[in-house]
Enzyme design. Sequence first.
Site, PDB file in Angstrom:
ATOM      1  N   ASP A  96       0.849  -1.190   0.000  1.00 49.06           N
ATOM      2  CA  ASP A  96       0.000   0.000   0.000  1.00 49.06           C
ATOM      3  C   ASP A  96       0.886   1.242   0.000  1.00 49.06           C
ATOM      4  OD1 ASP A  96      -1.790   2.061   0.509  1.00 49.06           O
ATOM      5  OD2 ASP A  96      -2.893   0.965   2.050  1.00 49.06           O
ATOM      6  N   ASP A 118      -6.014   7.200  -8.950  1.00 52.85           N
ATOM      7  CA  ASP A 118      -7.461   7.260  -8.753  1.00 52.85           C
ATOM      8  C   ASP A 118      -7.820   8.656  -8.240  1.00 52.85           C
ATOM      9  OD1 ASP A 118     -10.129   6.976  -7.844  1.00 52.85           O
ATOM     10  OD2 ASP A 118      -9.814   4.843  -7.453  1.00 52.85           O
ATOM     11  N   LYS A 122     -15.183  12.121  -4.762  1.00 51.27           N
ATOM     12  CA  LYS A 122     -16.088  12.504  -3.678  1.00 51.27           C
ATOM     13  C   LYS A 122     -15.302  13.117  -2.523  1.00 51.27           C
ATOM     14  CE  LYS A 122     -19.585   9.043  -4.834  1.00 51.27           C
ATOM     15  NZ  LYS A 122     -20.370   7.876  -4.375  1.00 51.27           N
ATOM     16  N   ASP A 154      -5.183  12.664 -16.321  1.00 56.50           N
ATOM     17  CA  ASP A 154      -6.102  13.203 -17.327  1.00 56.50           C
ATOM     18  C   ASP A 154      -7.322  13.815 -16.653  1.00 56.50           C
ATOM     19  OD1 ASP A 154      -7.114  10.735 -16.424  1.00 56.50           O
ATOM     20  OD2 ASP A 154      -8.340  10.523 -18.223  1.00 56.50           O
ATOM     21  N   THR A 193       2.169   5.779 -19.853  1.00 55.17           N
ATOM     22  CA  THR A 193       1.549   4.598 -19.269  1.00 55.17           C
ATOM     23  C   THR A 193       0.583   4.002 -20.290  1.00 55.17           C
ATOM     24  OG1 THR A 193      -0.417   5.692 -18.364  1.00 55.17           O
ATOM     25  CG2 THR A 193       1.589   5.803 -17.037  1.00 55.17           C
ATOM     26  N   TYR A 195      -2.554   3.582 -19.848  1.00 60.81           N
ATOM     27  CA  TYR A 195      -3.744   4.434 -19.781  1.00 60.81           C
ATOM     28  C   TYR A 195      -3.541   5.690 -20.624  1.00 60.81           C
ATOM     29  CZ  TYR A 195      -7.647   6.904 -17.514  1.00 60.81           C
ATOM     30  OH  TYR A 195      -8.814   7.584 -17.258  1.00 60.81           O
ATOM     31  N   GLU A 196      -2.380   6.288 -20.495  1.00 61.46           N
ATOM     32  CA  GLU A 196      -2.077   7.512 -21.241  1.00 61.46           C
ATOM     33  C   GLU A 196      -2.077   7.263 -22.746  1.00 61.46           C
ATOM     34  OE1 GLU A 196       1.429  10.956 -21.304  1.00 61.46           O
ATOM     35  OE2 GLU A 196       1.597   9.199 -20.012  1.00 61.46           O
TER      36      GLU A 196
END
Length: 217
Positions: A96, A118, A122, A154, A193, A195-196
């Site tokens: 972690d 992440d 909220k 992003d 990455t 994702y990128e």
Amino acid sequence: MRVRNRKGAGEMLAENAHIVVENPADFKGSWSERFGNDHPIHIEVGCGKGAFITGMAALHPEINYIAIDMQLSVLSYALDKAIEADLPNVQMMLVDGAALSEYFADGEIDQVYLNFSDPWPKGRHEKRRLTYKSFLATYEKILRPEGEIHFKTDNRGLFEYSLVSLANYGMELKKVWLDLHQDEEFAPQNVMTEYEQKFSQKGQVIYRLEAKFLPKK
């Protein structure tokens, strides 16, 4: 990054203990011995499937890299890339990111990367954001004096939050990109990455910053 559970991921990590550190707390204060040299150490908190960390390690053999993720299946995909690339300057930890001071001594790390974390949008989840003040305090503790954080996302909301959080903590914002892939000077050296790669191809704006901790007065 959430992925489906990968069958055999645990066994894969266990079979590659020369890369995936089983008991990382054992190396607190002695990571240079683990790598077998005294090169600078950079860590990526939330490494995803490993494209960034393995890409950086291949480009910079003079730097040691540690990929950190708390998801077993995700780290197994990063391990795939490290094995394929045969990189002696990459280690991995299944831990972690909130507990980094348990694994690294004060001032042992030279740089921290936070890529597409992440956003936890909220308000009640603010403390989970990797740029929240408690995380910044942990990074400051393990980083050398004036150590740096390099952050990409992003998510505009998370980026704006992070700019404020880092500034309020007293960090110096060295560089800020509001559309990274439009920077003709930096883009060629930008290691992406997974994702990128996916979302930049769809025209998604990528934000980036570099910030450093300042000596306490």
